[in-house]
Motif scaffolding. Structure first.
Motif, PDB file in Angstrom:
ATOM      1  N   LEU B  70       0.811  -1.135   0.082  1.00 52.48           N
ATOM      2  CA  LEU B  70      -0.017  -0.015   0.016  1.00 52.48           C
ATOM      3  C   LEU B  70       0.946   1.343   0.141  1.00 52.48           C
ATOM      4  O   LEU B  70       0.344   2.379  -0.574  1.00 52.48           O
ATOM      5  CB  LEU B  70      -0.928   0.019   1.199  1.00 52.48           C
ATOM      6  CG  LEU B  70      -1.920  -1.003   1.145  1.00 52.48           C
ATOM      7  CD1 LEU B  70      -2.713  -1.314   2.600  1.00 52.48           C
ATOM      8  CD2 LEU B  70      -3.142  -0.768   0.163  1.00 52.48           C
ATOM      9  N   GLY B  71       1.891   1.249   0.784  1.00 52.48           N
ATOM     10  CA  GLY B  71       2.716   2.378   0.755  1.00 52.48           C
ATOM     11  C   GLY B  71       3.347   2.939  -0.586  1.00 52.48           C
ATOM     12  O   GLY B  71       3.804   3.861  -0.808  1.00 52.48           O
ATOM     13  N   VAL B 148      -8.408   2.026   3.517  1.00 57.02           N
ATOM     14  CA  VAL B 148      -7.695   2.941   4.113  1.00 57.02           C
ATOM     15  C   VAL B 148      -6.173   3.100   3.718  1.00 57.02           C
ATOM     16  O   VAL B 148      -6.034   4.301   3.463  1.00 57.02           O
ATOM     17  CB  VAL B 148      -7.844   2.813   5.767  1.00 57.02           C
ATOM     18  CG1 VAL B 148      -7.271   3.859   6.586  1.00 57.02           C
ATOM     19  CG2 VAL B 148      -9.260   2.441   6.196  1.00 57.02           C
ATOM     20  N   GLY B 149      -5.704   2.063   3.301  1.00 53.79           N
ATOM     21  CA  GLY B 149      -4.228   2.269   3.060  1.00 53.79           C
ATOM     22  C   GLY B 149      -4.051   3.059   1.642  1.00 53.79           C
ATOM     23  O   GLY B 149      -3.240   3.687   1.481  1.00 53.79           O
ATOM     24  N   THR B 150      -4.963   2.937   0.632  1.00 57.33           N
ATOM     25  CA  THR B 150      -5.063   3.533  -0.563  1.00 57.33           C
ATOM     26  C   THR B 150      -5.327   5.008  -0.346  1.00 57.33           C
ATOM     27  O   THR B 150      -4.496   5.983  -0.712  1.00 57.33           O
ATOM     28  CB  THR B 150      -6.269   2.860  -1.413  1.00 57.33           C
ATOM     29  OG1 THR B 150      -6.095   1.647  -1.660  1.00 57.33           O
ATOM     30  CG2 THR B 150      -6.085   3.618  -2.811  1.00 57.33           C
ATOM     31  N   LEU B 151      -6.361   5.276   0.626  1.00 64.02           N
ATOM     32  CA  LEU B 151      -6.348   6.739   1.087  1.00 64.02           C
ATOM     33  C   LEU B 151      -5.223   7.413   1.534  1.00 64.02           C
ATOM     34  O   LEU B 151      -4.728   8.177   1.270  1.00 64.02           O
ATOM     35  CB  LEU B 151      -7.820   6.911   1.846  1.00 64.02           C
ATOM     36  CG  LEU B 151      -7.835   8.373   2.294  1.00 64.02           C
ATOM     37  CD1 LEU B 151      -8.435   9.161   0.962  1.00 64.02           C
ATOM     38  CD2 LEU B 151      -8.943   8.339   3.423  1.00 64.02           C
ATOM     39  N   LEU B 170      -1.752   4.438   9.698  1.00 63.25           N
ATOM     40  CA  LEU B 170      -2.832   3.450   8.883  1.00 63.25           C
ATOM     41  C   LEU B 170      -3.213   2.642  10.424  1.00 63.25           C
ATOM     42  O   LEU B 170      -4.255   2.202  10.519  1.00 63.25           O
ATOM     43  CB  LEU B 170      -1.991   2.825   7.808  1.00 63.25           C
ATOM     44  CG  LEU B 170      -2.714   1.456   7.368  1.00 63.25           C
ATOM     45  CD1 LEU B 170      -4.168   1.939   6.719  1.00 63.25           C
ATOM     46  CD2 LEU B 170      -2.095   0.614   6.384  1.00 63.25           C
ATOM     47  N   LEU B 171      -2.316   2.115  11.146  1.00 65.86           N
ATOM     48  CA  LEU B 171      -2.455   0.777  11.972  1.00 65.86           C
ATOM     49  C   LEU B 171      -3.330   1.321  13.015  1.00 65.86           C
ATOM     50  O   LEU B 171      -4.234   0.221  13.305  1.00 65.86           O
ATOM     51  CB  LEU B 171      -1.491   0.450  12.515  1.00 65.86           C
ATOM     52  CG  LEU B 171      -0.170  -0.400  11.431  1.00 65.86           C
ATOM     53  CD1 LEU B 171       1.033  -0.548  12.143  1.00 65.86           C
ATOM     54  CD2 LEU B 171      -0.929  -1.409  11.027  1.00 65.86           C
ATOM     55  N   PRO B 172      -3.353   2.470  13.686  1.00 60.73           N
ATOM     56  CA  PRO B 172      -4.270   2.799  14.566  1.00 60.73           C
ATOM     57  C   PRO B 172      -5.809   2.731  14.137  1.00 60.73           C
ATOM     58  O   PRO B 172      -6.726   2.162  14.680  1.00 60.73           O
ATOM     59  CB  PRO B 172      -4.214   4.109  14.973  1.00 60.73           C
ATOM     60  CG  PRO B 172      -2.908   4.531  14.707  1.00 60.73           C
ATOM     61  CD  PRO B 172      -2.469   3.547  13.657  1.00 60.73           C
ATOM     62  N   VAL B 173      -6.123   3.163  13.065  1.00 61.28           N
ATOM     63  CA  VAL B 173      -7.409   3.174  12.348  1.00 61.28           C
ATOM     64  C   VAL B 173      -7.879   1.592  11.925  1.00 61.28           C
ATOM     65  O   VAL B 173      -8.923   1.294  11.693  1.00 61.28           O
ATOM     66  CB  VAL B 173      -7.301   3.815  10.785  1.00 61.28           C
ATOM     67  CG1 VAL B 173      -8.638   3.937  10.124  1.00 61.28           C
ATOM     68  CG2 VAL B 173      -6.782   5.246  11.060  1.00 61.28           C
TER      69      VAL B 173
END
Lengths: 239, 225
Positions: B70-71, B148-151, B170-173
């Motif tokens: 994703l990054g 979420v990763g894409t955003l 990303l991870l907390p979400v």
């Protein structure tokens, strides 16, 4: 030639942090006219081009293209402009044809295979249409970039150093293409700090210095030496 | 119609670029193999220990691979100076998001299928009846991660410390998704039916819907910066 002003910049100011890069720039470009925007490094040429391309918002003042405000109606402006930037905006792992098809679809253009082939032929890339862009030289990528713009048939062409990195033959070819755009009624604004061949396309010269247009004059019969003298005088005066 | 065509064009472009360059896929496969070796070395053949940690280890592998994949979502645009081209494309920018999401989802599912297959071989696991339910959980969990990763990849694409910032954002979400996927996977691997983990599946569906809708609505603003 169309006499209506398509690009209209009025008292535009742009500040980055505390640093004013543009400080009250006003400029107009009519349809069928090409204006060369000259200036030293850091004079704000690319900043002005980015404001017109809707990539930056002016801090103050207004800029319109085809009557649409670049800050308030960016979508309407984007439908009118074609941008040839420093980067060619092409994907190395796609072929020339695939790149054009991708940008045409993303731009919502109804461009068929014939239109894509015609655009490639228009920039002399018909034989390289199915070659990957990775194998292209910088000049060939610039041609493909222009084919991308041609496909959209924009009313306004914004060019950032369009002749940079091109050999003499390619420069001559590009000059011809830009003349064709002008003849079709498009307004051209090209940013450059070169005073060579590209000025042949320009109907007017504008020198940006000290955040303002220090000189705006018809190119007329000005020779390279006259341009150099005027540029040096106005750029240095403003600095 | 034009919206769907634009989304498909972005997905197709990413697929074609990845198919030819194989940059992300090669990196992910190598990374996944490395993870498996480390897990195998650490956990050994202790079946009881393995059963207790397997769901977490499996999703750790998925999440770490996802962070890598994703990054890189908008790396191809930055490397080829195409970012401004995307910005200037007329029309609804959420079509670009959908195209990118589809590309990411496909890539992540391919890698996850590979990781899952290798897990079965390396740890001698019998997925048996758990497989259909596991596929549902993996699909929903991956969609949540990718949405979420894409955003966030678009949000951090032009930030200097993006490699650091991206996982931190990303991870907390992803906590609800990770919690639901690990718990559901654990139950399924213990032989429980999909119906027994319906509450986790519902949480995943709700999270996915929220993530995708919010991303679609905000992508335009994120892209314009």
């Amino acid at each position: 030639m169309t006499l209506e002003s398509i690009i209209r910049v009025t008292d535009v100011r742009k500040v980055f942090g505390l640093l004013p890069v543009l400080d009250g720039v006003s400029l107009e470009v009519r349809g069928g006219e090409a204006v060369a925007l000259l200036g030293a490094n850091g004079a704000g040429k690319t900043t002005l081009l980015k404001i017109l391309a809707t990539l930056l918002r002016p801090t103050r003042g207004t800029a319109t293209i085809g009557g649409h405000d670049v800050a308030r109606e960016p979508e309407a402006v984007r439908a009118l402009i074609g941008v040839v930037a420093h980067g060619a905006w092409v994907y190395d792992d796609l072929t020339a044809r695939e790149n054009l098809r991708f940008w045409a679809t993303l731009g919502g253009l109804e461009a068929g295979a014939d239109d894509v082939a015609a655009a490639l032929a228009g920039v002399g890339l018909e034989r390289a249409a199915d070659a990957r862009v990775r194998t292209f030289s910088a000049g060939t990528k610039r041609r493909l970039s222009l084919a991308r713009v041609m496909l959209a048939r924009p009313r306004v062409l914004l060019l950032d150093e369009p002749f940079a990195g091109l050999d003499q033959r390619a420069k001559k070819w590009l000059e011809g293409r830009l003349e064709a755009f002008k003849a079709a009624g498009a307004a051209l604004l090209m940013v450059t700090h070169s005073l060579g061949r590209e000025l042949g396309v320009a109907d007017r010269l504008a020198v940006l210095a000290g955040g303002r247009i220090a000189l705006d004059t018809a190119r007329g019969s000005l020779g390279p030496d006259d341009v150099l003298r005027l540029y040096a005088a106005h750029a240095e005066e403003a600095l | 119609m034009s919206y769907a065509r634009r989304a498909l064009a972005v997905a197709w472009k990413d697929f074609a670029v990845e198919r030819r360059s194989k940059e992300t896929l090669n990196a992910l496969v190598f990374f996944s193999l490395l993870l498996l070796f480390v897990f195998q070395f650490t956990l050994g053949g202790d079946r009881e220990r393995l059963a207790a940690v397997l769901p977490g280890v499996l999703w750790l592998g998925f999440v770490l691979s996802a962070l890598l994949a994703l990054g890189r979502t908008f790396l191809v645009e930055r490397e080829h100076d195409c970012w401004e081209g995307l910005l200037l494309a007329p029309g609804d920018k959420s079509a670009i998001y959908l195209g990118k999401l589809a590309g990411n989802l496909a890539l992540m599912l391919v890698v996850e299928a590979l990781v899952l297959g290798l897990f079965v071989v390396f740890f001698d696991i019998d997925l048996g009846r758990a497989l259909p339910g596991l596929l549902v959980v993996v699909l929903l969990g991956t969609l949540g991660l990718a949405a979420v990763g894409t955003l966030f990849a678009a949000m951090t694409a032009n930030v200097r410390a993006r490699e650091l910032l991206f996982p931190v954002l990303l991870l907390p979400v992803q906590v609800p998704v990770l919690l639901a996927t690990v718990k559901a996977t654990e139950a399924l691997l213990l032989g429980e039916p999909l119906g027994a983990v319906a509450h986790w599946v519902k949480l995943l569906v709700a999270a996915d819907v929220i993530y995708v809708v919010v991303s679609l609505l905000t992508f335009d603003v994120v892209l314009e910066g």
